[in-house]
Write a protein that holds these residues in place. Sequence first.
Motif, PDB file in Angstrom:
ATOM      1  N   GLY A 132     -67.232  12.018  40.884  1.00  0.00           N
ATOM      2  CA  GLY A 132     -66.718  11.426  41.937  1.00  0.00           C
ATOM      3  C   GLY A 132     -65.829  11.936  42.225  1.00  0.00           C
ATOM      4  N   TYR A 133     -65.880  11.769  43.813  1.00  0.00           N
ATOM      5  CA  TYR A 133     -64.355  12.462  44.238  1.00  0.00           C
ATOM      6  C   TYR A 133     -63.907  12.106  45.856  1.00  0.00           C
ATOM      7  N   VAL A 134     -62.565  11.178  45.187  1.00  0.00           N
ATOM      8  CA  VAL A 134     -61.660  10.248  46.427  1.00  0.00           C
ATOM      9  C   VAL A 134     -60.949  11.654  47.388  1.00  0.00           C
ATOM     10  N   ASN A 135     -60.821  11.343  48.697  1.00  0.00           N
ATOM     11  CA  ASN A 135     -60.090  12.048  49.015  1.00  0.00           C
ATOM     12  C   ASN A 135     -58.747  10.886  49.357  1.00  0.00           C
ATOM     13  N   HIS A 175     -61.317   0.756  52.404  1.00  0.00           N
ATOM     14  CA  HIS A 175     -63.206   1.415  52.122  1.00  0.00           C
ATOM     15  C   HIS A 175     -63.184   1.929  50.647  1.00  0.00           C
ATOM     16  N   VAL A 176     -61.930   0.989  49.872  1.00  0.00           N
ATOM     17  CA  VAL A 176     -62.119   1.249  48.023  1.00  0.00           C
ATOM     18  C   VAL A 176     -62.854   0.090  48.356  1.00  0.00           C
ATOM     19  N   PRO A 177     -63.515  -0.935  48.217  1.00  0.00           N
ATOM     20  CA  PRO A 177     -64.201  -1.831  48.205  1.00  0.00           C
ATOM     21  C   PRO A 177     -66.011  -0.618  47.742  1.00  0.00           C
ATOM     22  N   ASP A 178     -65.832  -0.314  48.676  1.00  0.00           N
ATOM     23  CA  ASP A 178     -67.018   0.501  49.148  1.00  0.00           C
ATOM     24  C   ASP A 178     -67.209   1.518  47.903  1.00  0.00           C
ATOM     25  N   MET A 179     -66.049   2.378  48.281  1.00  0.00           N
ATOM     26  CA  MET A 179     -65.754   3.781  47.379  1.00  0.00           C
ATOM     27  C   MET A 179     -66.189   2.477  45.834  1.00  0.00           C
ATOM     28  N   ILE A 180     -65.296   1.498  45.436  1.00  0.00           N
ATOM     29  CA  ILE A 180     -65.835   1.162  44.138  1.00  0.00           C
ATOM     30  C   ILE A 180     -67.567   1.500  43.884  1.00  0.00           C
ATOM     31  N   GLU A 181     -67.925   0.246  44.847  1.00  0.00           N
ATOM     32  CA  GLU A 181     -69.191  -0.024  44.351  1.00  0.00           C
ATOM     33  C   GLU A 181     -69.970   2.039  44.672  1.00  0.00           C
ATOM     34  N   ALA A 182     -69.871   2.476  45.310  1.00  0.00           N
ATOM     35  CA  ALA A 182     -70.638   4.020  45.295  1.00  0.00           C
ATOM     36  C   ALA A 182     -70.446   4.649  43.660  1.00  0.00           C
ATOM     37  N   LYS A 230     -68.359   3.586  40.612  1.00  0.00           N
ATOM     38  CA  LYS A 230     -68.285   2.912  39.582  1.00  0.00           C
ATOM     39  C   LYS A 230     -69.302   3.484  38.139  1.00  0.00           C
ATOM     40  N   SER A 231     -69.733   3.318  38.671  1.00  0.00           N
ATOM     41  CA  SER A 231     -71.086   4.282  37.436  1.00  0.00           C
ATOM     42  C   SER A 231     -71.374   5.623  37.278  1.00  0.00           C
ATOM     43  N   ASN A 244     -56.507  -1.420  40.306  1.00  0.00           N
ATOM     44  CA  ASN A 244     -57.153  -2.879  39.604  1.00  0.00           C
ATOM     45  C   ASN A 244     -57.911  -2.191  39.003  1.00  0.00           C
ATOM     46  N   PHE A 245     -59.325  -1.246  39.821  1.00  0.00           N
ATOM     47  CA  PHE A 245     -59.782  -1.003  39.078  1.00  0.00           C
ATOM     48  C   PHE A 245     -60.045   0.202  37.954  1.00  0.00           C
ATOM     49  N   LEU A 246     -59.164   1.034  38.079  1.00  0.00           N
ATOM     50  CA  LEU A 246     -58.880   1.577  36.938  1.00  0.00           C
ATOM     51  C   LEU A 246     -58.379   1.312  35.626  1.00  0.00           C
ATOM     52  N   ASN A 247     -57.886   0.292  35.622  1.00  0.00           N
ATOM     53  CA  ASN A 247     -57.262   0.124  34.209  1.00  0.00           C
ATOM     54  C   ASN A 247     -57.715  -1.409  34.226  1.00  0.00           C
ATOM     55  N   ALA A 248     -57.093  -1.014  33.040  1.00  0.00           N
ATOM     56  CA  ALA A 248     -57.638  -2.444  31.978  1.00  0.00           C
ATOM     57  C   ALA A 248     -56.914  -3.266  32.247  1.00  0.00           C
ATOM     58  N   HIS A 249     -55.452  -2.711  32.202  1.00  0.00           N
ATOM     59  CA  HIS A 249     -54.523  -4.220  32.207  1.00  0.00           C
ATOM     60  C   HIS A 249     -53.447  -3.762  33.257  1.00  0.00           C
ATOM     61  N   GLU A 250     -52.565  -4.327  33.667  1.00  0.00           N
ATOM     62  CA  GLU A 250     -51.026  -4.605  34.291  1.00  0.00           C
ATOM     63  C   GLU A 250     -50.178  -3.925  33.192  1.00  0.00           C
ATOM     64  N   GLU A 251     -49.883  -2.586  34.069  1.00  0.00           N
ATOM     65  CA  GLU A 251     -49.071  -1.416  33.235  1.00  0.00           C
ATOM     66  C   GLU A 251     -47.854  -1.157  34.157  1.00  0.00           C
ATOM     67  N   ASN A 252     -46.182  -1.298  33.781  1.00  0.00           N
ATOM     68  CA  ASN A 252     -45.044  -0.319  34.634  1.00  0.00           C
ATOM     69  C   ASN A 252     -45.077   0.678  34.686  1.00  0.00           C
TER      70      ASN A 252
END
Length: 548
Positions: free
Chosen positions: A362-365, A373-380, A382-383, A404-412
Motif C-alpha cells: 500500500g502507498y499513502v500520500n 479519506h482515512v476510512p476508505d484508505m483503511i478498507e483498501a 488493511k490486507s 488508531n489503525f496502526l497501533n495495538a495500544h495507546e502510546e505516548n
Amino acid sequence: MQKITLLILLVISQIIYAQTKLTETEKLVGTCKVWGFLKYYHPKVANGDFNWDNQLLEVLPKIEQAKTKKEFSLVLENWIDSLGEVKEIVPITPPKDVEYFDKNFDLSWIDSNKLFSKKLSIKLKFIEDNRFQTNEEIGPGYNPFKNGNYFDLKYDNKNSKILWMCMYWNLVEYFFPYKYLMDQKWDVTLEKTIPLVLESKNEDDFYTVIRKMAVKLDDSHVEFAIYKQGRFEDDKRYFPASCKIIGDKMVVMEILGDSLAQADGIKIGSVITKVNDKTIKELITEYRDLYSASNEPVLLDKVVRKILSGYSDNVNVEFFEEGKYITKSMTWFNYHDSHRNEFMKGATKKKDKFKLLDNNIGYVNMGVIKVKHVPDMIEALKSTKAIIFDMRNYPNGTYEEIANFLNAHEENFAIYTYPDFSYPGRFKWTEGTNCGSENKDNYKGKIIVLLNEDSMSQAEWTAMCFQTAGNTTIIGSQTAGADGNVTELDFKEFHTRYSGVGVYYPDKRETQRIGIVPDIEVKPTIEGIQKGKDEVLDRAIKFIETGV
C-alpha cells in the motif's frame, strides 16, 4: 599592614570602576537586558502598570549621556526606583509536581555583569526573588506582545529601532524553547547586532539587520516576509519548476509552469550550474546569512527558492546538457496566484491519496489524504503486507485516525516544554500527546515512513506518532528539524516567526535541528532523477521485499 593594603586596593578599584568609560554598544547591551528583565519580572511592569515601550524611549537619552560605569548604573538604579516599591513576598517555593527544563535559563548576568554597580545587581536580584506571579498557563497561541506595541516602527529614529531590537531579543531570550541549541550564543548576537542597528540608514538596511538577527535562531520555522515593495519582499517572477541542490548543481524536480518550461526545453532532471553568471556555490554563499534553518538541507531548500525567483524578466541560466554547458536567456513570469492557469496547461497532475502498488504493497500520500479519506484508505489497504506513508510533504492532521489503525495500544509519542510566565526563561516539561488506541485488529504489516528535508513540523511530529506502532521503519534523509507550534510575529510592514514550543520524544531525545533520524538513509541522485526514478520509494519497496 595587609588590611591597609587591601583598603587601598579597594579604593583604587572603585575609582577605576567609577571612571571607566563605556562604549555605546556596552551600554545598550546592558540596557536591553535590564529593560527585558523588568518587563517580565518587575511586578508592576509585568502587570501592565506602565507603558514600557515609552519607558525605554525616555531612558535611552539618559543612557546615552552616561559616560562611565558609575553614571550608567546610576541611571538604571534611578529608573528602577521610579517604578515604585517592590514588596517583599514569602519565598517562592517551586511546585512539587512541576519538572523544569532549564537549559535556556540564565540570569547570571545580573551578578557577573562588569558594567553594573553592586547596588544595581542587588536591586535586580531582589526583583527576581520577589517577581511577578501569574497563574496563566501558556502554550500554543500565547500572546508574545504582552504589554507592548511594536507596529509603528520609525526607521529614521535610532531609539525606535533600538526598541524593536530590544523587544525581539528579549522575546527570544525568555520564550524561545531552543535558545540553547543556537550555534552562536544569543548574547553574542545582541552584541554584534547593536552596531548594525545603529548604522542602518533606511528601511532596507534595517530589514537586512533584523533578518540576519533572526537567522541566528537556527530554526527552520523562521521566515521573514516584507509586505511593501523592497529588496526582500516575496518576489514576483519565477523559474517554471522546483529544484533541489545536489552537490554543487541544481536539479529540476517538478515542472510548475509547463508551457514556460517547454519553451526553454526544461524537463525533470535538467541540471542548472549558473544563474546570472553566478555558480550555485557562489549563490549559496551569497544568501546563506539571510535564511534561518535548523540544518543544512533546509538551508539549501530556502536558498533554492530565492535563486529561482526575482524581479527581472530576463534571466541567464546555464544548464549542463549532454556533456555541454549551455546558457539560455530565459523570460520568467509570475505564474502564481491569478496567473496560474495561464501557464499550467498540464503540469499539475492529480496525485493519488492512496493506492495499491505491485506485490500487495500500500502507498499513502500524506500531503494529499485528509481525515475524511482515512476510512476508505483503511478498507483498501488493511490486507496489504506493508504500507508506505510518504511524508515528504506536509500532512493534513490525519495522525490520530491513522494511528488508531496502526497501533495495538495507546502510546505516548511526544512531550513538550512550555515557557513558565511565573519565572520567565524557565520552561516546564508537560506530559505530552498520546496516539493510538486499544485495538487487537490493528494493522499487522510493515509500516514504512518516507521523510526528507521537506518533512517539517507536523510531518516530523506525525512520524514520531507512527514510530510508536512498533513495526515502523523510517527511510529517507534528514528532516527539517523544526518540530513544534509556531509563534507568529505580525508587524505593520513585515512578518516573522519562530518555533514556540519545545518538542521531544518521551525519553527527552531532541528533535530540533536533528529531525527524525532515518533507519535507512537514501538521497536522490541526479542520474536517478533523470531516469524518472524515485530512489527513496524504490529503497522502501526493496526493504519490504528483502528485509534489508
